[in-house]
Structures are given as C-alpha cells and as structure tokens.
Write an enzyme that holds these catalytic residues in place. Sequence first.
Site, PDB file in Angstrom:
ATOM      1  N   GLU A   1      -9.365 -10.122  -7.992  1.00  0.00           N
ATOM      2  CA  GLU A   1      -8.404  -9.047  -7.729  1.00  0.00           C
ATOM      3  C   GLU A   1      -7.192  -9.130  -8.661  1.00  0.00           C
ATOM      4  O   GLU A   1      -6.633  -8.106  -9.053  1.00  0.00           O
ATOM      5  CB  GLU A   1      -7.970  -9.088  -6.256  1.00  0.00           C
TER       6      GLU A   1
ATOM      7  N   TYR B   1     -12.252  -1.751  -3.654  1.00  0.00           N
ATOM      8  CA  TYR B   1     -12.769  -2.000  -2.308  1.00  0.00           C
ATOM      9  C   TYR B   1     -14.309  -1.973  -2.269  1.00  0.00           C
ATOM     10  O   TYR B   1     -14.902  -1.728  -1.210  1.00  0.00           O
ATOM     11  CB  TYR B   1     -12.197  -0.990  -1.314  1.00  0.00           C
TER      12      TYR B   1
ATOM     13  N   HIS C   1      -1.975  -5.459   1.383  1.00  0.00           N
ATOM     14  CA  HIS C   1      -3.267  -6.100   1.113  1.00  0.00           C
ATOM     15  C   HIS C   1      -2.991  -7.528   0.651  1.00  0.00           C
ATOM     16  O   HIS C   1      -1.999  -7.785  -0.020  1.00  0.00           O
ATOM     17  CB  HIS C   1      -4.011  -5.362  -0.005  1.00  0.00           C
TER      18      HIS C   1
ATOM     19  N   LYS D   1       0.833  -1.208   0.000  1.00  0.00           N
ATOM     20  CA  LYS D   1       0.000   0.000   0.000  1.00  0.00           C
ATOM     21  C   LYS D   1       0.874   1.266   0.000  1.00  0.00           C
ATOM     22  O   LYS D   1       2.087   1.190   0.206  1.00  0.00           O
ATOM     23  CB  LYS D   1      -0.929  -0.043   1.227  1.00  0.00           C
TER      24      LYS D   1
ATOM     25  N   ASN E   1      -1.931  -0.066   6.982  1.00  0.00           N
ATOM     26  CA  ASN E   1      -1.388  -1.352   7.440  1.00  0.00           C
ATOM     27  C   ASN E   1      -0.535  -2.073   6.394  1.00  0.00           C
ATOM     28  O   ASN E   1      -0.466  -3.290   6.362  1.00  0.00           O
ATOM     29  CB  ASN E   1      -2.531  -2.237   7.966  1.00  0.00           C
TER      30      ASN E   1
HETATM   31  N1  UDP Z   1      -9.752  -0.799   7.244  1.00  0.00           N
HETATM   32  C1  UDP Z   1      -9.901   0.353   8.015  1.00  0.00           C
HETATM   33  N2  UDP Z   1     -10.634   0.284   9.186  1.00  0.00           N
HETATM   34  C2  UDP Z   1     -11.232  -0.873   9.603  1.00  0.00           C
HETATM   35  C3  UDP Z   1     -11.086  -2.029   8.812  1.00  0.00           C
HETATM   36  C4  UDP Z   1     -10.345  -1.958   7.647  1.00  0.00           C
HETATM   37  O1  UDP Z   1      -9.375   1.400   7.660  1.00  0.00           O
HETATM   38  O2  UDP Z   1     -11.875  -0.872  10.658  1.00  0.00           O
HETATM   39  C5  UDP Z   1      -8.961  -0.730   5.992  1.00  0.00           C
HETATM   40  C6  UDP Z   1      -7.593  -1.401   6.140  1.00  0.00           C
HETATM   41  O3  UDP Z   1      -6.658  -0.699   5.334  1.00  0.00           O
HETATM   42  C7  UDP Z   1      -7.878  -2.777   5.603  1.00  0.00           C
HETATM   43  C8  UDP Z   1      -8.839  -2.485   4.465  1.00  0.00           C
HETATM   44  O4  UDP Z   1      -9.647  -1.424   4.953  1.00  0.00           O
HETATM   45  O5  UDP Z   1      -6.699  -3.439   5.220  1.00  0.00           O
HETATM   46  C9  UDP Z   1      -9.721  -3.640   4.031  1.00  0.00           C
HETATM   47  O6  UDP Z   1     -10.360  -4.175   5.157  1.00  0.00           O
HETATM   48  P1  UDP Z   1     -10.466  -5.736   5.409  1.00  0.00           P
HETATM   49  O7  UDP Z   1     -11.444  -5.963   6.484  1.00  0.00           O
HETATM   50  O8  UDP Z   1     -10.714  -6.424   4.089  1.00  0.00           O
HETATM   51  O9  UDP Z   1      -9.005  -6.124   5.970  1.00  0.00           O
HETATM   52  P2  UDP Z   1      -7.794  -6.949   5.322  1.00  0.00           P
HETATM   53  O10 UDP Z   1      -8.400  -8.022   4.453  1.00  0.00           O
HETATM   54  O11 UDP Z   1      -6.955  -5.974   4.544  1.00  0.00           O
HETATM   55  O12 UDP Z   1      -7.062  -7.522   6.486  1.00  0.00           O
HETATM   56 MG    MG Z   2      -9.817  -7.872   2.954  1.00  0.00          MG
END
Ligand code: UDP
Ligand code: MG
Length: 138
Positions: free
Chosen positions: A126, A49, A115, A9, A112
Amino acid sequence: MERTLSIIKPDGVSRGLAGEVIGRMERAGIRICAMKMVHLTLEQAKMFYAVHKERLFFDSVTQFMTSGPIIAMVLEAEDVIKKNRDLMGATNPKDALPGTIRKDFASDVEKNIVHGSDGPETAAQEIKFFFNDLEIQR
Ligand code: UDP
Ligand code: MG
C-alpha cells in the site's frame, strides 16, 4: 522501525478531521514520513481495494473512496501497524472502543474516516501504491 500506510478518507477530509487524526497519531509517538492529498479515480480505488473485489460492499466503498480528496500518509514507529489500528478502532464504529478515531467520528461501517494497513505485506504494498522512495523522508 516499522512503517504503515494511513489514509484519511473523503469523509475525514471533508468534515475537517485531518488535524484531529494527525494529532492523535503524533501524540501516540508516531512519525509521519510522507504525506499527500490525492483524489482517486474509480479505477485506482478498485485497484487499492482489490482484495475486497468479491465483497458486497466493493462497489459502494470504491465509490465512496473517490467521492473527494483523501490524505495518504506513511507512518513510522515501533509496531506502528498495530499502534495505528488501535488508534483507528474496529471497522464498524459500533464495535470500536471508546476513544478510538472510528468510535469518536465514524458515521457507519463504510464512512469510517481512516484506513490503516493490516499487516507487514499489505503495508509494503500500500505504501508503494501511493509513494515512491524519493517521497518518503528517511
Ligand atoms: N467496508 C464496508 N462494509 C463492510 C466492511 C467494510 O463498507 O461491511 C468498507 C469500510 O470503509 C472499510 C473498508 O471497506 O474500512 C475496508 O474493509 P476492511 O474489512 O479491510 O476494514 P478496515 O481494514 O478498514 O478496518
Ligand atoms: Mg483492511
């Protein structure tokens, strides 16, 4: 052999963590079979997203994903979807296990670093979002 989509990211790229992230993948026996750096438009980030469009964090995370270039990769290995998710750690770095990318480097639940696709269907979707067949090394 399984494939998954990985993204470094904007925070990972701007903080100079691409090599560290890729090194962890390679040391885990994961093969990189496609890679490109792109700067998403807001429209593209919202498309990527789209599953999260009803969530409170949608506007913020799509802004964040367009804040700078990202590195998209296709990863290949046996069970690579889970392998990659294990390397990444939990979404919120506070919940991530020691030694995971997010525990070691993530600033917060949004910024974080990485992805990773969460299942076979999303992986296929994706990968197609970023790469055509000619761009993926067999
Ligand atoms: N995210 C966020 N706040 C939250 C949950 C997710 O900003 O409470 C963001 C974070 O960057 C995350 C992305 O949205 O990686 C996609 O969320 P997901 O639940 O799919 O998490 P991931 O699969 O990336 O672990
Ligand atoms: Mg996810």
